[in-house]
Design a protein around this motif. Structure first.
Motif, PDB file in Angstrom:
ATOM      1  N   VAL A  86       0.839  -1.204   0.000  1.00 13.48           N
ATOM      2  CA  VAL A  86       0.000   0.000   0.000  1.00 13.48           C
ATOM      3  C   VAL A  86       0.872   1.251   0.000  1.00 13.48           C
ATOM      4  O   VAL A  86       0.677   2.173  -0.798  1.00 13.48           O
ATOM      5  N   GLY A  87       1.840   1.282   0.907  1.00  4.96           N
ATOM      6  CA  GLY A  87       2.736   2.430   0.984  1.00  4.96           C
ATOM      7  C   GLY A  87       3.563   2.601  -0.266  1.00  4.96           C
ATOM      8  O   GLY A  87       3.800   3.732  -0.721  1.00  4.96           O
ATOM      9  N   LEU A  88       3.991   1.499  -0.854  1.00  6.90           N
ATOM     10  CA  LEU A  88       4.815   1.573  -2.069  1.00  6.90           C
ATOM     11  C   LEU A  88       4.020   2.159  -3.226  1.00  6.90           C
ATOM     12  O   LEU A  88       4.520   3.042  -3.954  1.00  6.90           O
ATOM     13  N   ILE A  89       2.785   1.690  -3.405  1.00  8.02           N
ATOM     14  CA  ILE A  89       1.952   2.220  -4.494  1.00  8.02           C
ATOM     15  C   ILE A  89       1.641   3.689  -4.255  1.00  8.02           C
ATOM     16  O   ILE A  89       1.671   4.512  -5.178  1.00  8.02           O
ATOM     17  N   SER A  90       1.329   4.043  -3.012  1.00  3.87           N
ATOM     18  CA  SER A  90       1.036   5.443  -2.683  1.00  3.87           C
ATOM     19  C   SER A  90       2.253   6.329  -2.929  1.00  3.87           C
ATOM     20  O   SER A  90       2.137   7.429  -3.485  1.00  3.87           O
ATOM     21  N   ASN A  91       3.418   5.834  -2.540  1.00  4.54           N
ATOM     22  CA  ASN A  91       4.653   6.597  -2.729  1.00  4.54           C
ATOM     23  C   ASN A  91       4.946   6.833  -4.209  1.00  4.54           C
ATOM     24  O   ASN A  91       5.306   7.939  -4.618  1.00  4.54           O
ATOM     25  N   ARG A  92       4.783   5.786  -5.017  1.00  2.26           N
ATOM     26  CA  ARG A  92       5.112   5.894  -6.442  1.00  2.26           C
ATOM     27  C   ARG A  92       4.071   6.697  -7.223  1.00  2.26           C
ATOM     28  O   ARG A  92       4.410   7.354  -8.210  1.00  2.26           O
ATOM     29  N   SER A  93       2.822   6.632  -6.795  1.00  6.08           N
ATOM     30  CA  SER A  93       1.755   7.316  -7.527  1.00  6.08           C
ATOM     31  C   SER A  93       1.447   8.703  -6.983  1.00  6.08           C
ATOM     32  O   SER A  93       0.739   9.485  -7.624  1.00  6.08           O
ATOM     33  N   LYS A  94       1.953   8.988  -5.765  1.00  5.81           N
ATOM     34  CA  LYS A  94       1.673  10.259  -5.085  1.00  5.81           C
ATOM     35  C   LYS A  94       0.177  10.459  -4.842  1.00  5.81           C
ATOM     36  O   LYS A  94      -0.370  11.555  -4.941  1.00  5.81           O
ATOM     37  N   VAL A  95      -0.510   9.357  -4.513  1.00  2.00           N
ATOM     38  CA  VAL A  95      -1.945   9.375  -4.231  1.00  2.00           C
ATOM     39  C   VAL A  95      -2.174   8.971  -2.779  1.00  2.00           C
ATOM     40  O   VAL A  95      -1.520   8.052  -2.271  1.00  2.00           O
ATOM     41  N   ALA A  96      -3.113   9.633  -2.120  1.00  2.00           N
ATOM     42  CA  ALA A  96      -3.388   9.387  -0.702  1.00  2.00           C
ATOM     43  C   ALA A  96      -4.041   8.028  -0.486  1.00  2.00           C
ATOM     44  O   ALA A  96      -4.660   7.450  -1.392  1.00  2.00           O
ATOM     45  N   VAL A  97      -3.906   7.535   0.735  1.00  2.00           N
ATOM     46  CA  VAL A  97      -4.499   6.259   1.148  1.00  2.00           C
ATOM     47  C   VAL A  97      -5.699   6.548   2.048  1.00  2.00           C
ATOM     48  O   VAL A  97      -5.547   7.107   3.137  1.00  2.00           O
ATOM     49  N   GLN A  98      -6.886   6.176   1.580  1.00  2.00           N
ATOM     50  CA  GLN A  98      -8.106   6.319   2.378  1.00  2.00           C
ATOM     51  C   GLN A  98      -8.420   4.973   3.027  1.00  2.00           C
ATOM     52  O   GLN A  98      -8.672   3.982   2.338  1.00  2.00           O
ATOM     53  N   THR A  99      -8.397   4.919   4.350  1.00  2.00           N
ATOM     54  CA  THR A  99      -8.690   3.663   5.034  1.00  2.00           C
ATOM     55  C   THR A  99     -10.198   3.472   5.173  1.00  2.00           C
ATOM     56  O   THR A  99     -10.968   4.423   5.298  1.00  2.00           O
ATOM     57  N   ILE A 100     -10.594   2.205   5.131  1.00  2.00           N
ATOM     58  CA  ILE A 100     -11.983   1.810   5.345  1.00  2.00           C
ATOM     59  C   ILE A 100     -11.985   0.735   6.422  1.00  2.00           C
ATOM     60  O   ILE A 100     -11.176  -0.205   6.390  1.00  2.00           O
ATOM     61  N   LEU A 101     -12.894   0.863   7.381  1.00  2.00           N
ATOM     62  CA  LEU A 101     -12.971  -0.037   8.525  1.00  2.00           C
ATOM     63  C   LEU A 101     -14.238  -0.873   8.421  1.00  2.00           C
ATOM     64  O   LEU A 101     -15.356  -0.332   8.385  1.00  2.00           O
ATOM     65  N   ILE A 102     -14.072  -2.191   8.355  1.00  2.00           N
ATOM     66  CA  ILE A 102     -15.185  -3.119   8.155  1.00  2.00           C
ATOM     67  C   ILE A 102     -15.398  -3.932   9.421  1.00  2.00           C
ATOM     68  O   ILE A 102     -14.466  -4.548   9.940  1.00  2.00           O
ATOM     69  N   GLU A 103     -16.642  -3.950   9.880  1.00  2.00           N
ATOM     70  CA  GLU A 103     -16.990  -4.678  11.108  1.00  2.00           C
ATOM     71  C   GLU A 103     -18.206  -5.563  10.854  1.00  2.00           C
ATOM     72  O   GLU A 103     -19.240  -5.084  10.382  1.00  2.00           O
ATOM     73  N   PHE A 104     -18.078  -6.858  11.162  1.00  2.00           N
ATOM     74  CA  PHE A 104     -19.158  -7.826  11.004  1.00  2.00           C
ATOM     75  C   PHE A 104     -19.638  -8.318  12.371  1.00  2.00           C
ATOM     76  O   PHE A 104     -18.875  -8.340  13.337  1.00  2.00           O
ATOM     77  N   SER A 105     -20.894  -8.758  12.415  1.00  2.00           N
ATOM     78  CA  SER A 105     -21.421  -9.345  13.649  1.00  2.00           C
ATOM     79  C   SER A 105     -20.836 -10.728  13.900  1.00  2.00           C
ATOM     80  O   SER A 105     -20.717 -11.160  15.046  1.00  2.00           O
ATOM     81  N   THR A 106     -20.494 -11.440  12.839  1.00  2.00           N
ATOM     82  CA  THR A 106     -19.809 -12.729  12.933  1.00  2.00           C
ATOM     83  C   THR A 106     -18.783 -12.795  11.808  1.00  2.00           C
ATOM     84  O   THR A 106     -18.932 -12.098  10.798  1.00  2.00           O
ATOM     85  N   PRO A 107     -17.776 -13.641  11.938  1.00  2.00           N
ATOM     86  CA  PRO A 107     -16.756 -13.736  10.874  1.00  2.00           C
ATOM     87  C   PRO A 107     -17.191 -14.619   9.712  1.00  2.00           C
ATOM     88  O   PRO A 107     -16.440 -15.447   9.218  1.00  2.00           O
ATOM     89  N   TYR A 108     -18.440 -14.445   9.245  1.00  2.00           N
ATOM     90  CA  TYR A 108     -18.960 -15.262   8.152  1.00  2.00           C
ATOM     91  C   TYR A 108     -18.129 -15.089   6.889  1.00  2.00           C
ATOM     92  O   TYR A 108     -17.809 -13.977   6.482  1.00  2.00           O
ATOM     93  N   LEU A 109     -17.767 -16.212   6.275  1.00  2.00           N
ATOM     94  CA  LEU A 109     -16.926 -16.263   5.079  1.00  2.00           C
ATOM     95  C   LEU A 109     -15.545 -15.663   5.328  1.00  2.00           C
ATOM     96  O   LEU A 109     -14.878 -15.193   4.412  1.00  2.00           O
ATOM     97  N   GLY A 110     -15.125 -15.687   6.590  1.00  2.00           N
ATOM     98  CA  GLY A 110     -13.762 -15.299   6.926  1.00  2.00           C
ATOM     99  C   GLY A 110     -12.800 -16.431   6.645  1.00  2.00           C
ATOM    100  O   GLY A 110     -13.174 -17.510   6.159  1.00  2.00           O
ATOM    101  N   LYS A 111     -11.548 -16.201   6.984  1.00  2.00           N
ATOM    102  CA  LYS A 111     -10.490 -17.167   6.683  1.00  2.00           C
ATOM    103  C   LYS A 111     -10.749 -18.520   7.346  1.00  2.00           C
ATOM    104  O   LYS A 111     -10.446 -19.570   6.780  1.00  2.00           O
ATOM    105  N   ALA A 112     -11.313 -18.479   8.550  1.00  2.00           N
ATOM    106  CA  ALA A 112     -11.525 -19.711   9.308  1.00  2.00           C
ATOM    107  C   ALA A 112     -12.958 -20.241   9.187  1.00  2.00           C
ATOM    108  O   ALA A 112     -13.332 -21.162   9.907  1.00  2.00           O
ATOM    109  N   TRP A 113     -13.752 -19.628   8.300  1.00  2.00           N
ATOM    110  CA  TRP A 113     -15.152 -20.040   8.150  1.00  2.00           C
ATOM    111  C   TRP A 113     -15.305 -20.816   6.847  1.00  2.00           C
ATOM    112  O   TRP A 113     -15.208 -20.248   5.764  1.00  2.00           O
ATOM    113  N   PRO A 114     -15.555 -22.129   6.904  1.00  2.00           N
ATOM    114  CA  PRO A 114     -15.711 -22.921   5.678  1.00  2.00           C
ATOM    115  C   PRO A 114     -16.825 -22.361   4.798  1.00  2.00           C
ATOM    116  O   PRO A 114     -17.838 -21.854   5.287  1.00  2.00           O
TER     117      PRO A 114
END
Length: 260
Positions: free
Chosen positions: A180-208
């Motif tokens: 992320v930092g490398l692309i931002s540095n090379r492109s001179k474009v800002a990084v907008q963060t997005i925060l995602i919150e779920f009630s359960t980890p459905y379809l997460g890494k540990a969810w079959p």
């Protein structure tokens, strides 16, 4: 707080299985409907037309898909904050990655979004044609990925990237890479963060994939801090990861309950 009064009720458990089948099946149907069209348009349309059209179609299809989940599968999505980015660009949109639904939610609100995708997904028969029509970026060649990202950002796109590189395994967030930092540095474009919150980890890494969801499923997406292009990649990567941890808390996504 999520209402789970139906937990243990056989009818509710049956509904959760039906909702799972409908959710996964409807996504597959949308992909199959668009597959031959994407293959054809990639052959006959010039890139200046096919690229924005392909992105708009993916965004629209994902919007329809989320409406299906809302209407029939007891899912609730609070995505209104993403709309504030719609007319802004270029931006690097960096999000935590608790679920397979993350990219669906973000792109459903950003019709000029371009993703950095795993090469295996770009080659997938179900998803690959649409991704190639939209000129998404493969992640299997670092230099090509950076050059492609710079080109898309120079044209005003929203570049969607997950700093962890894969879905979160150890919540609230896994180790972040320097991409992320490398692309931002090379492109001179800002990084907008997005925060995602779920009630359960459905379809997460540990969810079959075929484990039934715990419904109702709620998700909130909120805009976080916007970082200027960094000069020190190591420091920026550490700061970005620390920011996600501080904003998401120690356990923003509940642990999986035992399967019934």
């Amino acid at each position: 707080m999520t209402d789970r009064r139906g937990v243990g009720n056989p009818l509710w458990i049956a509904y959760e299985y039906i909702a799972m089948g409908l959710g996964l099946g409807s996504l597959a149907v949308l992909c199959l409907i668009w597959l031959p069209c994407a293959l054809l348009f990639q052959l006959v349309l010039p890139q200046r037309i096919s690229q924005p059209f392909g992105r708009w179609m993916i965004s629209s299809a994902f919007r329809i898909y989320l409406q299906i989940l809302t209407l029939f599968c007891a899912c609730r999505f609070d995505l209104k904050e993403i709309d504030r980015l719609r007319d802004e660009g270029p931006l690097i949109v960096a999000a935590n990655h608790p679920s397979l639904l993350d990219v669906v939610m973000i792109i459903s609100r950003l019709p000029n979004a371009v993703c950095i995708m795993k090469a295996s997904l770009m080659d997938n028969i179900l998803f690959g044609a649409a991704a190639r029509l939209a000129r998404y970026i493969r992640n299997d060649a670092a230099l090509d990925m950076i050059i492609g990202s710079r080109q898309e950002l120079a044209q005003g796109a929203h570049l969607v990237i997950f700093p962890e590189g894969s879905r979160t395994l150890d919540f609230p967030i896994g180790p972040c890479s320097s991409s992320v930092g490398l692309i931002s540095n090379r492109s001179k474009v800002a990084v907008q963060t997005i925060l995602i919150e779920f009630s359960t980890p459905y379809l997460g890494k540990a969810w079959p994939l075929f484990r039934r969801p715990q419904l109702p499923l709620t998700c909130r997406v909120r805009l976080g801090r916007r970082f200027p292009p960094p000069t020190n990649l190591k420091s920026f990567t550490s700061e970005l990861e620390g920011y996600f941890r501080s904003e998401l808390g120690e356990n923003p996504t509940p642990k999986m309950a035992p399967a019934a």
